[in-house]
Write a protein that holds these residues in place. Sequence first.
Motif, short mmCIF file in Angstrom:
data_model
loop_
_atom_site.label_atom_id
_atom_site.label_comp_id
_atom_site.label_asym_id
_atom_site.label_seq_id
_atom_site.Cartn_x
_atom_site.Cartn_y
_atom_site.Cartn_z
N SER A 176 0.78 -1.08 0.07
CA SER A 176 -0.04 -0.10 -0.04
C SER A 176 0.98 1.36 0.04
O SER A 176 2.14 1.21 0.83
CB SER A 176 -0.89 0.04 1.14
N VAL A 177 0.27 2.30 -0.81
CA VAL A 177 1.15 3.52 -0.73
C VAL A 177 0.66 4.16 -0.01
O VAL A 177 -0.50 4.58 0.40
CB VAL A 177 0.84 4.20 -2.21
N VAL A 178 1.53 4.63 1.21
CA VAL A 178 1.01 5.21 2.55
C VAL A 178 1.41 7.06 2.35
O VAL A 178 0.96 7.75 3.21
CB VAL A 178 1.52 4.76 3.76
N GLY A 179 2.03 7.32 1.47
CA GLY A 179 2.44 8.72 1.35
C GLY A 179 3.18 9.18 0.05
O GLY A 179 4.14 8.23 -0.51
#
Lengths: 308, 249
Positions: A176-179
């Motif tokens: 998951s791309v968190v930022g």
Amino acid sequence: MTTLVIAHHDNAELHASTLNTVTAATQVGGDVHVLVAGSGAGAVAEQASQVAGVAKVLHADAEQFKDGVSVEVANLVVSLAGDYSHIMAGSTTSGKDMLPRVAALIDSSQISDIMSVESADTFKRPIYAGNAIATVQSSDATKVITVRPTGFDAAENGGSAEVAAIEGPAAVGSTSVVGRELTVSERPDLGAADIVVSGGRGVGSAENFKIIEGLADKLGAAVGASRAAVDAGYMPNDYQVGQTGKVVAPNLYVAVGISGAIQHLAGMKDSKVIVAINKDEEAPIFQVADYGLVADLFEAVPELVEAL
Amino acid sequence: MKVLVPVKRVIDAYVSIRVKSDGSGVDTDNVKMSLNPFCEIALEEAIRLKEAGTATEVVLVSVGSADIETVMRSGLAMGADRAIRVDADNDVEPLAIAKILKHVVETEEAGLVITGKQSIDGDNNQTGQMLSALLGWSQATFASEVVLEGDSAKVTREIDGGLETVAIPMPAVITTDLRLNEPRYPTLPNIMKAKKKPLDVIALADTGVDAAKRQTITNVSPPEARSAGVMVGSVAELVDKLKNEAKVI
């Protein structure tokens, strides 16, 4: 013979590198299909369908493709690979991240960062940071290739390809791309700009880079920096032009206060016209410059801004 | 957790390479060879994980002939615990390297692989991603910051236009970008100690990998040289040349 080009985009707009990749694909011969994998990226698929030379656009619309996570996109490409003789993506960070996974999963030896198409199985690519050029012939049934955007002209508009909706394989869901911290700039994208103005260690400070930015704004140019300037903290790393940064080939490259280390030259020496401004007349940058000016940049650059 | 660090021997980054006049490749005779700079960064990161108590052992692995052992020893001197050399030619393609590494990861039961994003000779930028795909492990390329949190990792990646942070489950393959860390220099005592550290050799045949080439390099040539330009005497002359001669503004 059909080539599948993997579109690079942000779900809103096609990235310019995709147009260069389409040109490389048309040079292979045969049909060109473009894959747009995204979430709510209908406008991108529409845009891709209007690119000249594109016969068909495959549009996979699913949540798992929203952030362009390579594990997800690669699995989709693998599911389509059987229909294609060539699979291409631009040598952007996303193409470089994703395409080797495809190559490994279909057991093909990837050809990275091609700068020319010699024939359907033979390509030229830079090695040793562009200090040598290798001609590589591939014996794999499906050629998996990343394309150096500056090696090919951008494909123009004028096509009207069919857009076909396709289903992807099940999501892996592990990454998951968190930022994201993206540099926001009014200036053109460094990789696609017609004119680039770069500063080096000679600029002296982050504050002084305003001089470089002033010249860039006058010329409608993108701003770049040498590795020395980045290492000194004058500019963020994504401005870096060179072997360890971006490779650019604009119509005009203006190098200000840059000595011209091999490292930097590797990233800009394919520019059409190179201007160097440096107070050291022995600086190696003058050996690749079309126009050299030995001058103090703090005097010459404001004078140049004034004269333009 | 055991960390595996695949490394490559390359022509030293500060050497100007010379293309052989017969077009067969780049001259590597009597040229200084070193660890690939991105691999040094990978090794440094692994050593720091061990120093922090997160990793239990750092194992260096490389594929090539006995010639590469010298630079592998310099990796041991930096702080790797032991090394494995898979005996093969020095020009095995990335896909076959990834298959060989998969074999080593599995026999070593490693929990993390950290490797350089690319070698500065072939500039392929493939091996880490291929290994991740073949293992079915998580992937985080171009790392500028790595934070391990139990069964997962947060990796900040250098992407076009900025930075991206991804959360991934372990085990994972992480490839390093330039700003991840500043590799240490080996100290003299560590260089001496490294001579006694284990360096095992595995035969290519024992990995079960077919390393036959899929690509033929038909020619290697120097890049086209730029023709020498002119020096201008003033800003006014420069503007005139750009407008009227080069016609770029």
